[in-house]
Design a protein around this motif. Structure first.
Motif, PDB file in Angstrom:
ATOM      1  N   SER A 137      82.671  28.760  90.206  1.00  0.00           N
ATOM      2  CA  SER A 137      82.474  28.759  91.657  1.00  0.00           C
ATOM      3  C   SER A 137      81.001  28.639  92.036  1.00  0.00           C
ATOM      4  O   SER A 137      80.678  28.235  93.143  1.00  0.00           O
ATOM      5  CB  SER A 137      83.079  30.015  92.278  1.00  0.00           C
ATOM      6  OG  SER A 137      82.525  31.157  91.663  1.00  0.00           O
ATOM      7  N   SER A 138      80.119  28.980  91.093  1.00  0.00           N
ATOM      8  CA  SER A 138      78.672  28.868  91.337  1.00  0.00           C
ATOM      9  C   SER A 138      77.971  28.748  89.985  1.00  0.00           C
ATOM     10  O   SER A 138      78.561  29.080  88.953  1.00  0.00           O
ATOM     11  CB  SER A 138      78.161  30.098  92.094  1.00  0.00           C
ATOM     12  OG  SER A 138      78.192  31.229  91.250  1.00  0.00           O
ATOM     13  N   PRO A 139      76.698  28.312  89.981  1.00  0.00           N
ATOM     14  CA  PRO A 139      75.977  28.204  88.708  1.00  0.00           C
ATOM     15  C   PRO A 139      75.845  29.535  87.964  1.00  0.00           C
ATOM     16  O   PRO A 139      75.735  29.549  86.747  1.00  0.00           O
ATOM     17  CB  PRO A 139      74.597  27.687  89.124  1.00  0.00           C
ATOM     18  CG  PRO A 139      74.827  26.999  90.422  1.00  0.00           C
ATOM     19  CD  PRO A 139      75.943  27.755  91.094  1.00  0.00           C
ATOM     20  N   THR A 140      75.909  30.642  88.675  1.00  0.00           N
ATOM     21  CA  THR A 140      75.798  31.947  88.023  1.00  0.00           C
ATOM     22  C   THR A 140      77.144  32.423  87.464  1.00  0.00           C
ATOM     23  O   THR A 140      77.205  33.433  86.775  1.00  0.00           O
ATOM     24  CB  THR A 140      75.272  33.016  89.001  1.00  0.00           C
ATOM     25  OG1 THR A 140      76.168  33.089  90.120  1.00  0.00           O
ATOM     26  CG2 THR A 140      73.869  32.671  89.484  1.00  0.00           C
ATOM     27  N   ASP A 141      78.215  31.674  87.764  1.00  0.00           N
ATOM     28  CA  ASP A 141      79.561  32.060  87.356  1.00  0.00           C
ATOM     29  C   ASP A 141      80.105  31.137  86.260  1.00  0.00           C
ATOM     30  O   ASP A 141      81.294  30.867  86.204  1.00  0.00           O
ATOM     31  CB  ASP A 141      80.474  32.022  88.592  1.00  0.00           C
ATOM     32  CG  ASP A 141      81.835  32.628  88.336  1.00  0.00           C
ATOM     33  OD1 ASP A 141      81.923  33.568  87.525  1.00  0.00           O
ATOM     34  OD2 ASP A 141      82.814  32.136  88.933  1.00  0.00           O
ATOM     35  N   ILE A 142      79.223  30.660  85.357  1.00  0.00           N
ATOM     36  CA  ILE A 142      79.648  29.668  84.371  1.00  0.00           C
ATOM     37  C   ILE A 142      80.720  30.182  83.419  1.00  0.00           C
ATOM     38  O   ILE A 142      81.462  29.402  82.843  1.00  0.00           O
ATOM     39  CB  ILE A 142      78.453  29.104  83.559  1.00  0.00           C
ATOM     40  CG1 ILE A 142      77.729  30.204  82.795  1.00  0.00           C
ATOM     41  CG2 ILE A 142      77.521  28.322  84.434  1.00  0.00           C
ATOM     42  CD1 ILE A 142      76.684  29.676  81.839  1.00  0.00           C
ATOM     43  N   ASP A 143      80.840  31.500  83.288  1.00  0.00           N
ATOM     44  CA  ASP A 143      81.842  32.055  82.377  1.00  0.00           C
ATOM     45  C   ASP A 143      83.268  31.948  82.912  1.00  0.00           C
ATOM     46  O   ASP A 143      84.215  32.293  82.218  1.00  0.00           O
ATOM     47  CB  ASP A 143      81.509  33.501  82.028  1.00  0.00           C
ATOM     48  CG  ASP A 143      80.311  33.591  81.094  1.00  0.00           C
ATOM     49  OD1 ASP A 143      80.055  32.621  80.358  1.00  0.00           O
ATOM     50  OD2 ASP A 143      79.627  34.631  81.101  1.00  0.00           O
ATOM     51  N   SER A 144      83.431  31.459  84.157  1.00  0.00           N
ATOM     52  CA  SER A 144      84.784  31.305  84.702  1.00  0.00           C
ATOM     53  C   SER A 144      85.353  29.905  84.434  1.00  0.00           C
ATOM     54  O   SER A 144      86.459  29.601  84.855  1.00  0.00           O
ATOM     55  CB  SER A 144      84.788  31.594  86.206  1.00  0.00           C
ATOM     56  OG  SER A 144      84.073  30.578  86.900  1.00  0.00           O
TER      57      SER A 144
END
Length: 158
Positions: A137-144
């Motif tokens: 959902s965002s660059p900081t949420d790459i683990d999703s």
């Protein structure tokens, strides 16, 4: 260890196809251009994006990928080169693995699938098709990130 499924099938209809040789940076730009093209033609994605890398040339300063981007769309549109429309894309008798998390680890998941294919004595007959099931959902949420990898295998017994 990931779950690996045999006899998997990947099928899409009305698929926009774009095949090119490009660097990773050029591919990011191409993806933006594809989105603009779809918007301009009033078309929307009708499923997950799929990528297939056929070769990687590492002789230059940056790796050059021979890649195809496949996007199922919701309506028929006429497309100029370099795009084509595939009325049906079907991959049958594939093995499938699901990758969860950081895209930097996607290659490890692909390697696990290729080891499975080798260990089972299967013969791969396609490149890997990466289906983006869930984008971060965002660059900081790459683990999703969730990506399914399909590799077609020969069902002949020789």
């Amino acid at each position: 260890m990931h779950e690996i499924i045999e006899n998997a099938k990947l099928e899409m209809k009305n698929v926009l196809s774009y095949r090119t040789k490009a660097t990773q940076q050029q591919l990011a730009q191409s993806s933006k251009e594809i989105e603009k093209f779809l918007q301009k033609n009033g078309a929307k994605r009708n499923g997950s994006s799929v990528t297939a890398t056929f070769a990687v040339d590492t002789t230059g300063a940056e790796p050059m990928l021979d890649i195809e981007i496949l996007i199922p769309i919701d309506k028929n549109i006429s497309v100029p080169a370099p795009y084509t429309i595939k009325p049906v894309f079907r991959l049958k008798n594939a093995v499938k693995i699901r990758h969860y998390g950081n895209p930097a680890l996607l290659q490890n998941t692909a390697n696990e699938l290729m080891s499975y294919i080798k260990d089972k004595g299967l013969m791969p007959i396609t490149t890997g098709y990466n289906v983006t099931v869930q984008e971060p959902s965002s660059p900081t949420d790459i683990d999703s990130l969730i990506v399914d990898i399909y590799v077609g295998v020969c069902d002949n017994i020789l």
